[in-house]
Write a protein that holds these residues in place. Structure first.
Motif, mmCIF file in Angstrom:
data_model
loop_
_atom_site.group_PDB
_atom_site.id
_atom_site.type_symbol
_atom_site.label_atom_id
_atom_site.label_comp_id
_atom_site.label_asym_id
_atom_site.label_seq_id
_atom_site.Cartn_x
_atom_site.Cartn_y
_atom_site.Cartn_z
ATOM 1 N N ALA A 1 0.932 -1.455 -0.094
ATOM 2 C CA ALA A 1 0.142 -0.009 0.048
ATOM 3 C C ALA A 1 1.253 1.246 0.138
ATOM 4 O O ALA A 1 0.658 2.264 -0.527
ATOM 5 N N ALA A 2 1.971 1.242 0.813
ATOM 6 C CA ALA A 2 2.790 2.235 0.848
ATOM 7 C C ALA A 2 3.608 2.639 -0.521
ATOM 8 O O ALA A 2 3.647 3.588 -1.055
ATOM 9 N N ALA A 3 4.001 1.452 -1.348
ATOM 10 C CA ALA A 3 4.426 1.532 -2.697
ATOM 11 C C ALA A 3 3.303 2.300 -3.481
ATOM 12 O O ALA A 3 3.904 3.222 -4.506
ATOM 13 N N ALA A 4 2.252 1.856 -3.434
ATOM 14 C CA ALA A 4 1.274 2.488 -4.324
ATOM 15 C C ALA A 4 0.980 3.819 -4.039
ATOM 16 O O ALA A 4 0.638 4.491 -5.009
ATOM 17 N N ALA A 5 0.939 4.233 -2.861
ATOM 18 C CA ALA A 5 1.036 5.643 -2.451
ATOM 19 C C ALA A 5 2.164 6.251 -2.661
ATOM 20 O O ALA A 5 2.254 7.674 -2.445
ATOM 21 N N ASN A 6 3.279 5.791 -2.943
ATOM 22 C CA ASN A 6 4.639 6.370 -3.005
ATOM 23 C C ASN A 6 4.989 7.148 -1.855
ATOM 24 O O ASN A 6 5.622 8.387 -1.812
ATOM 25 N N VAL A 7 4.868 6.446 -0.791
ATOM 26 C CA VAL A 7 5.267 6.869 0.632
ATOM 27 C C VAL A 7 6.138 5.771 0.969
ATOM 28 O O VAL A 7 6.039 4.615 1.398
ATOM 29 N N PRO A 8 7.624 6.263 1.306
ATOM 30 C CA PRO A 8 8.477 5.430 1.771
ATOM 31 C C PRO A 8 8.338 5.116 3.316
ATOM 32 O O PRO A 8 7.996 5.702 3.955
ATOM 33 N N ILE A 9 8.508 3.891 3.546
ATOM 34 C CA ILE A 9 8.156 3.427 5.037
ATOM 35 C C ILE A 9 9.013 2.210 5.474
ATOM 36 O O ILE A 9 9.564 1.629 4.595
ATOM 37 N N ARG A 10 9.452 2.328 6.669
ATOM 38 C CA ARG A 10 10.287 1.282 7.422
ATOM 39 C C ARG A 10 9.164 0.547 8.478
ATOM 40 O O ARG A 10 8.741 1.143 9.348
ATOM 41 N N ASP B 1 5.096 15.980 11.757
ATOM 42 C CA ASP B 1 4.340 17.270 11.363
ATOM 43 C C ASP B 1 4.724 17.266 9.898
ATOM 44 O O ASP B 1 5.491 16.761 9.311
ATOM 45 N N GLY B 2 4.409 18.527 9.284
ATOM 46 C CA GLY B 2 4.855 18.969 8.173
ATOM 47 C C GLY B 2 4.663 17.717 6.802
ATOM 48 O O GLY B 2 3.574 17.301 6.938
ATOM 49 N N GLN B 3 5.449 17.857 6.060
ATOM 50 C CA GLN B 3 5.502 16.852 4.723
ATOM 51 C C GLN B 3 5.371 15.402 5.225
ATOM 52 O O GLN B 3 4.714 14.683 4.704
ATOM 53 N N ARG B 4 5.976 15.142 6.425
ATOM 54 C CA ARG B 4 5.895 13.431 6.820
ATOM 55 C C ARG B 4 4.512 13.395 7.234
ATOM 56 O O ARG B 4 4.058 12.181 6.909
ATOM 57 N N LEU B 5 3.885 14.293 7.989
ATOM 58 C CA LEU B 5 2.546 13.926 8.474
ATOM 59 C C LEU B 5 1.437 13.931 7.076
ATOM 60 O O LEU B 5 0.655 13.103 7.290
ATOM 61 N N ALA B 6 1.768 14.566 6.168
ATOM 62 C CA ALA B 6 1.145 14.656 4.803
ATOM 63 C C ALA B 6 1.420 13.318 4.193
ATOM 64 O O ALA B 6 0.229 12.718 3.696
ATOM 65 N N GLN B 7 2.473 12.764 4.457
ATOM 66 C CA GLN B 7 2.799 11.297 3.736
ATOM 67 C C GLN B 7 1.756 10.299 4.549
ATOM 68 O O GLN B 7 1.328 9.271 3.879
ATOM 69 N N ALA B 8 1.874 10.432 5.801
ATOM 70 C CA ALA B 8 1.270 9.503 6.561
ATOM 71 C C ALA B 8 -0.192 9.561 6.213
ATOM 72 O O ALA B 8 -0.818 8.498 6.274
ATOM 73 N N GLU B 9 -0.952 10.648 6.086
ATOM 74 C CA GLU B 9 -2.194 10.785 5.579
ATOM 75 C C GLU B 9 -2.383 10.275 4.302
ATOM 76 O O GLU B 9 -3.437 9.816 3.964
ATOM 77 N N THR B 10 -1.535 10.373 3.504
ATOM 78 C CA THR B 10 -1.797 9.759 2.118
ATOM 79 C C THR B 10 -1.766 8.139 2.360
ATOM 80 O O THR B 10 -2.396 7.629 1.690
ATOM 81 N N LEU B 11 -0.868 7.818 3.063
ATOM 82 C CA LEU B 11 -0.885 6.286 3.302
ATOM 83 C C LEU B 11 -2.239 5.821 3.890
ATOM 84 O O LEU B 11 -2.864 4.711 3.571
ATOM 85 N N ALA B 12 -2.659 6.662 4.633
ATOM 86 C CA ALA B 12 -4.030 6.217 5.393
ATOM 87 C C ALA B 12 -5.138 6.305 4.474
ATOM 88 O O ALA B 12 -6.101 5.468 4.553
ATOM 89 N N ALA B 13 -5.146 7.329 3.481
ATOM 90 C CA ALA B 13 -6.268 7.522 2.401
ATOM 91 C C ALA B 13 -6.085 6.535 1.568
ATOM 92 O O ALA B 13 -7.020 5.842 1.144
ATOM 93 N N THR B 14 -4.794 5.938 1.263
ATOM 94 C CA THR B 14 -4.794 4.855 0.362
ATOM 95 C C THR B 14 -5.448 3.597 0.873
ATOM 96 O O THR B 14 -5.991 2.705 0.292
ATOM 97 N N LEU B 15 -5.337 3.298 2.256
ATOM 98 C CA LEU B 15 -5.856 2.087 2.817
ATOM 99 C C LEU B 15 -7.201 2.021 3.119
ATOM 100 O O LEU B 15 -7.988 1.146 3.179
ATOM 101 N N ARG B 16 -7.748 3.349 2.823
ATOM 102 C CA ARG B 16 -9.210 3.330 2.618
ATOM 103 C C ARG B 16 -9.968 3.191 1.547
ATOM 104 O O ARG B 16 -11.096 3.217 1.282
ATOM 105 N N GLU B 17 -9.054 2.855 0.501
ATOM 106 C CA GLU B 17 -9.478 2.915 -1.001
ATOM 107 C C GLU B 17 -10.162 1.402 -0.938
ATOM 108 O O GLU B 17 -9.696 0.373 -0.577
ATOM 109 N N PRO B 18 -11.053 1.357 -2.054
ATOM 110 C CA PRO B 18 -11.673 0.058 -1.946
ATOM 111 C C PRO B 18 -10.805 -1.212 -2.250
ATOM 112 O O PRO B 18 -11.125 -2.292 -1.497
ATOM 113 N N VAL B 19 -9.956 -1.159 -3.063
ATOM 114 C CA VAL B 19 -9.117 -2.373 -3.485
ATOM 115 C C VAL B 19 -8.313 -2.561 -2.148
ATOM 116 O O VAL B 19 -7.976 -4.021 -1.945
ATOM 117 N N TRP B 20 -7.839 -1.844 -1.366
ATOM 118 C CA TRP B 20 -7.102 -1.949 -0.178
ATOM 119 C C TRP B 20 -7.999 -2.365 0.917
ATOM 120 O O TRP B 20 -7.523 -3.472 1.937
#
Length: 411
Positions: free
Chosen positions: A63-72, A306-325
């Motif tokens: 899901a993170a790869a689909a959202a283009n959000v790097p995670i560990r 906060d900042g851009q990193r918080l926006a990335q986390a929000e993008t990951l959450a929004a991706t996980l809410r998409e129907p396919v995920w």
């Protein structure tokens, strides 16, 4: 006449080369292009049961790869995660950027001050109410709902019960018929608050009032206690525990069980003693599906993010809410999706347990991350054993529950 003398020839000037200045410094090479450093991956702590830990890590990575959000990712059990974060907090280390955990984790992390309220929330009409309630305190939501678990089901042994009972009266009749001769009709978590919430829903009650405070000294609670005492007659003799009842069901000595999603793996595959059937919870006498509590599963944001990193986390959450995920969460983790439309996906409807839970998920009560509900649950679990052993009446027990719960709230 003398000739006019020719003028003396003038000397041809010699060109003199202008000397070049001696270089004082070496030529300056053009600077190399400045490379933009790759963004630091978000640290994600994923808390879940060991059996599905690899599947959870894989789902989050994809899901993170689909959202283009790097995670560990760091995975562990919920208990290990909380213990580690307590140590980190004492040592002054920051919390993870993002945490995947359930409603119990959310309540603890919020109390510890390790998570922040979310800035934007999914549309309430598209999300199971129980998981919204499970993340809401102080008029703020403390996690993005991605799934739901902890649901109760009606399980039955097909060798003993041909058709699962559809109403509470039919359940009592089937339990009575199958009790005797070394067999029992029904097992459940007799002294557990999660099951008591089911009995209370059947009698039309609730643990909390409109102000979010314990409401256990009420007629519906007394009725729920009387229903519990009726059902308890068809189980092993008190003080038999939940674990003992589950063992008897696995061995084929019990016809019906009301148990949770967490127990299914221990029952499946025991075809020598148990031919497992899964059904929705019975209808209450008022004709609506009985509903047991659901525990939400959330993506939570670390308090320092906060900042851009918080926006990335929000993008990951929004991706996980998409129907396919949402469908992947159901299929890969055997978990109800948090999205109401996703309950109609084949990942849910083709799974007997998820399909059964989906019949009441929209009406299921949530477990808010607040002190009053924790106090109510604790009071129920303290006061039920004396009641089931015949030491108190239903009315006395309801009063004792309320008194204990309120004393807890006021501490």
């Amino acid at each position: 006449m003398a000739p006019t003398p020719l003028p003396e020839p003038s000397a041809t000037p010699t060109a003199t080369a202008t000397p070049l200045p001696s270089p004082t410094t070496a030529p300056t090479a053009p600077p190399p292009p400045t490379l933009t450093p790759a963004p630091e991956p978000l640290t994600v702590w994923a808390a879940g049961d060991e059996a599905r830990r690899d599947a959870l890590a894989r789902l989050l990575s994809e899901a993170a790869a689909a959202a283009n959000v790097p995670i560990r990712i760091r995975s562990s059990t919920p208990d290990a995660m909380i213990a580690r974060l307590r140590v980190d907090q004492i040592d002054g280390r920051p919390p993870p950027d993002v945490i995947w955990g359930d409603g119990n984790d959310l309540a603890i992390l919020r109390t510890m001050g390790l998570i922040q309220a979310v800035r934007s929330t999914p549309a309430a009409e598209g999300t199971l109410p129980a998981v919204v309630v499970g993340a809401t305190a102080d008029d703020q939501q403390w996690g993005v709902p991605v799934g739901a678990q902890g649901f109760l089901l009606l399980l039955y042994n097909r060798k003993l019960v041909e058709y699962p009972p559809r109403t509470i009266d039919a359940l009592i009749a089937a339990a009575r018929t199958n009790t005797g001769g070394g067999r029992f009709g029904l097992v459940a978590g007799w002294t557990e608050a999660r099951w008591f919430a089911l009995w209370l829903d059947i009698t039309g009650g609730a643990m909390l009032d409109a102000d979010g405070m314990p409401a256990l000294d009420a007629p519906a609670v007394v009725s729920a206690l009387e229903l519990l005492r009726t059902l308890r007659r068809y189980g092993p003799t008190p003080p038999s525990t939940y674990d003992e009842g589950a063992r008897l069901f696995r061995r084929g000595r019990v016809a019906l069980a009301i148990d949770g999603d967490w127990a299914l793996e221990s029952y499946r595959g025991l075809t020598d003693t148990l031919e497992l059937g899964i059904a929705p919870l019975p209808l209450a006498n008022r004709g609506v599906p009985a509903a047991a509590p659901l525990t939400g599963v959330y993506l939570m944001y670390g308090a320092a993010l906060d900042g851009q990193r918080l926006a990335q986390a929000e993008t990951l959450a929004a991706t996980l809410r998409e129907p396919v995920w949402q469908a992947r969460i159901a299929r890969d983790l055997s978990m109800l999706p948090a999205s109401i439309p996703a309950l109609n996906d084949p990942a849910v409807t083709d799974d007997p347990a998820l399909a059964a839970a989906a019949t009441y998920a929209g009406n299921a009560p949530g477990i808010p991350p607040t002190r009053p509900i924790r106090c109510a649950w604790d009071a129920i679990e303290v006061e039920l054993p004396p009641f089931l052993l015949g030491r108190r009446t239903a009315a006395e027990t309801a009063t004792a529950m309320q008194r204990r719960a309120m004393a807890c709230v006021e501490r």
